[in-house]
Design a protein around this motif. Structure first.
Motif, short mmCIF file in Angstrom:
data_model
loop_
_atom_site.label_atom_id
_atom_site.label_comp_id
_atom_site.label_asym_id
_atom_site.label_seq_id
_atom_site.Cartn_x
_atom_site.Cartn_y
_atom_site.Cartn_z
N ASN A 110 0.83 -1.20 0.00
CA ASN A 110 0.00 0.00 0.00
C ASN A 110 0.86 1.25 0.00
O ASN A 110 0.56 2.24 -0.69
N PHE A 111 1.97 1.22 0.76
CA PHE A 111 2.89 2.36 0.78
C PHE A 111 3.51 2.57 -0.60
O PHE A 111 3.59 3.70 -1.10
N ALA A 112 3.93 1.47 -1.25
CA ALA A 112 4.51 1.58 -2.59
C ALA A 112 3.49 2.11 -3.59
O ALA A 112 3.81 2.93 -4.47
N TYR A 113 2.24 1.68 -3.43
CA TYR A 113 1.18 2.16 -4.34
C TYR A 113 0.98 3.65 -4.17
O TYR A 113 0.90 4.41 -5.15
N ARG A 114 0.91 4.12 -2.93
CA ARG A 114 0.70 5.55 -2.69
C ARG A 114 1.90 6.36 -3.18
O ARG A 114 1.75 7.47 -3.67
N THR A 115 3.11 5.79 -3.04
CA THR A 115 4.31 6.48 -3.53
C THR A 115 4.27 6.59 -5.04
O THR A 115 4.59 7.64 -5.61
N THR A 116 3.86 5.51 -5.72
CA THR A 116 3.82 5.52 -7.18
C THR A 116 2.79 6.52 -7.69
O THR A 116 2.98 7.13 -8.75
N THR A 170 8.46 -0.01 -9.22
CA THR A 170 8.13 0.61 -7.93
C THR A 170 8.22 2.13 -7.95
O THR A 170 7.73 2.78 -7.02
N GLY A 171 8.87 2.70 -8.96
CA GLY A 171 9.10 4.13 -8.96
C GLY A 171 10.42 4.53 -8.35
O GLY A 171 10.88 5.66 -8.52
N ASP A 172 11.05 3.62 -7.60
CA ASP A 172 12.32 3.91 -6.94
C ASP A 172 13.45 3.08 -7.56
O ASP A 172 13.22 1.97 -8.05
N PRO A 173 14.69 3.58 -7.50
CA PRO A 173 15.83 2.83 -8.04
C PRO A 173 16.30 1.74 -7.08
O PRO A 173 16.00 1.78 -5.88
N LEU A 198 18.44 -1.00 -11.96
CA LEU A 198 17.89 0.30 -11.56
C LEU A 198 16.63 0.61 -12.38
O LEU A 198 15.59 1.00 -11.82
N PHE A 199 16.71 0.43 -13.71
CA PHE A 199 15.57 0.76 -14.56
C PHE A 199 14.38 -0.15 -14.29
O PHE A 199 13.23 0.28 -14.30
N ILE A 200 14.64 -1.44 -14.07
CA ILE A 200 13.55 -2.36 -13.74
C ILE A 200 12.85 -1.92 -12.47
O ILE A 200 11.61 -1.88 -12.39
N SER A 201 13.63 -1.59 -11.46
CA SER A 201 13.06 -1.18 -10.19
C SER A 201 12.22 0.09 -10.34
O SER A 201 11.14 0.22 -9.76
N GLU A 202 12.72 1.04 -11.14
CA GLU A 202 11.95 2.27 -11.35
C GLU A 202 10.61 1.97 -12.03
O GLU A 202 9.58 2.54 -11.67
#
Length: 438
Positions: free
Chosen positions: A43-49, A176-179, A169-173
């Motif tokens: 849920n935190f990752a979703y709100r961050t995205t 999740t939006g983060d590196p 890094l690009f996959i993570s972005e």
């Protein structure tokens, strides 16, 4: 910015098959199968995205999402690179100049062809130039979607650690939006002017006003190496003590001076940084520097006359800290990303009827300003784009270098050719072209 918009418009999302996420998501599970802690993190990752969702696709006040000047121009500008698709594919894989191979890749991706990721994959697999390879990976991320993630995964175990880490890094972005980064150690070199010297990848769209009616616009999508060739290779140079309010962008243009010395062009940026999260900083910085404006449109060419003006530029984005890399008892910046915008002057006579090889030459384009009685009316280019930079291992010893790059600047952006921290000439932030005149 247009590559970043590919496949992301409502029309594209409705008409094109985005591909399956089955192969792009490892070990998918049902939401109800997650534990309480896992659900909270999701849920935190979703709100961050949500904070990075393109507001153009979210209902709301059009003043907030329909006022992007670059987005408007991209819909009407004609391409100044008129090569055929086949010519681009051939140049992307076989041109002898790596910067021209990369430029063809980015132009092809910008045209949003269905096989763009396939062409980029071929370049990452086979190109002998590591910068072409990691810049091609970035173009894959820009196109996005499940196919981008599955393609990037192919290079997670690449023999070049930098290619592998950029892929991670690009996959993570995208997910999740983060590196995300690998586990290599870092090396800080004491006694240098800057605590860090971060090599920047910069991709920009250059929109040129073709006539005074404001109804005809041209566009060049400059890949990182092509942009560096014209305007200079940039390094972000922060110091821990001052990075939240200022930093220097140190640029060097190779091949502009006949004696082989680098053309130095430094910009001191100041602004605000939000530190409400300990692991990152969100920033908005501006620069205003005195520059010689060359009316020829070519740096260091005074043949058409020169004018002194103050040139402004804006950059904004986020830097991410690496707690394992300590500098003066503070975490170092491991990665930075963001956007920038400014103004330029393109002498259309310098590019009309010429091949791209003749156009993408050192200094063949100058930054400009609207706030000058003589320079303002000549300003005809809107420049905007994105940048990314991470710390790399430059000497191949398996350890990431924090501040090993040569940058010719004092902490205030003055030219410092011997890197001793003292300005060659007080107040001078760009090479003096008069020293090069016969």
């Amino acid at each position: 910015m247009a590559i970043d918009l590919c496949n992301k418009s409502p029309g594209s999302l409705a008409e094109q098959d985005p591909g399956s996420w089955d192969e792009a998501v490892e070990s998918p599970v049902l939401l109800e199968d997650l534990g309480t802690d896992q659900r909270e993190r999701l849920n935190f990752a979703y709100r961050t995205t949500l904070s990075s969702v393109d507001p153009r696709f979210v209902a709301g006040d059009p003043a907030a999402w329909s006022s992007d000047f670059g987005y408007a121009l991209d819909k009407v500008a004609i391409r100044l690179d008129n090569r055929s698709n086949e010519e681009l594919r051939r140049a992307a894989l076989s041109h002898p100049d790596p910067a021209m191979r990369e430029q063809a890749l980015y132009e092809y991706a910008d045209r949003d062809h269905r096989d763009a990721i396939e062409l980029l994959r071929d370049a990452v697999r086979n190109d002998p130039n590591r910068e072409v390879r990691w810049d091609a990976l970035w173009a894959i991320e820009k196109l996005g979607g499940p196919q981008a993630i599955t393609t990037l995964r192919e290079f997670l175990s690449d023999s070049d650690p930098e290619i592998a880490e950029w892929s991670k890094l690009f996959i993570s972005e995208l997910q999740t939006g983060d590196p995300a980064f690998d586990a290599r150690a870092g090396l800080y070199t004491p006694g240098r002017t800057f605590d860090e010297s971060i090599y920047l990848l910069i991709h920009c769209d250059l929109y040129v006003r073709l006539d005074a009616s404001n109804t005809h616009w041209g566009k060049i999508s400059l890949a990182p190496q092509g942009l560096a060739r014209i305007y200079g290779q940039a390094h972000a140079c922060p110091n821990v003590a001052t990075r939240e309010r200022q930093l220097v962008i140190a640029k060097t243009i190779s091949g502009l001076h006949e004696d082989g010395s680098p053309h130095c062009d430094n910009y001191l940026f100041r602004g605000f940084t939000d530190r409400t999260r300990r692991d990152r900083g969100n920033f908005f910085f501006e620069s205003l520097v005195p520059r010689t404006f060359f009316r020829s449109g070519h740096a260091d060419d005074p043949s058409a006359g020169v004018t002194q003006a103050n040139i402004g530029f804006a950059r904004y984005g986020t830097w991410h800290l690496e707690p394992k890399f300590q500098v003066h008892e503070e975490a170092a910046i491991r990665y930075v990303r963001g956007r920038f915008q400014g103004w330029g002057y393109v002498n259309l006579a310098n590019i009309a009827g010429k091949s791209l090889e003749e156009v993408l030459t050192p200094g063949n384009g100058v930054l400009s300003t609207l706030h000058h009685p003589e320079v303002g009316p000549m300003t005809n280019a809107f420049i905007l784009g994105t940048f990314k930079g991470k710390l790399n291992d430059w000497d191949g010893d398996g350890v990431i270098d924090l501040n090993s790059r040569d940058v010719y600047s004092t902490v205030d952006g003055e030219i410092d050719s011997n890197q001793d921290g003292v300005a060659d000439e007080a107040g001078r932030t760009c090479c003096d072209y008069t020293n090069l005149l016969p």
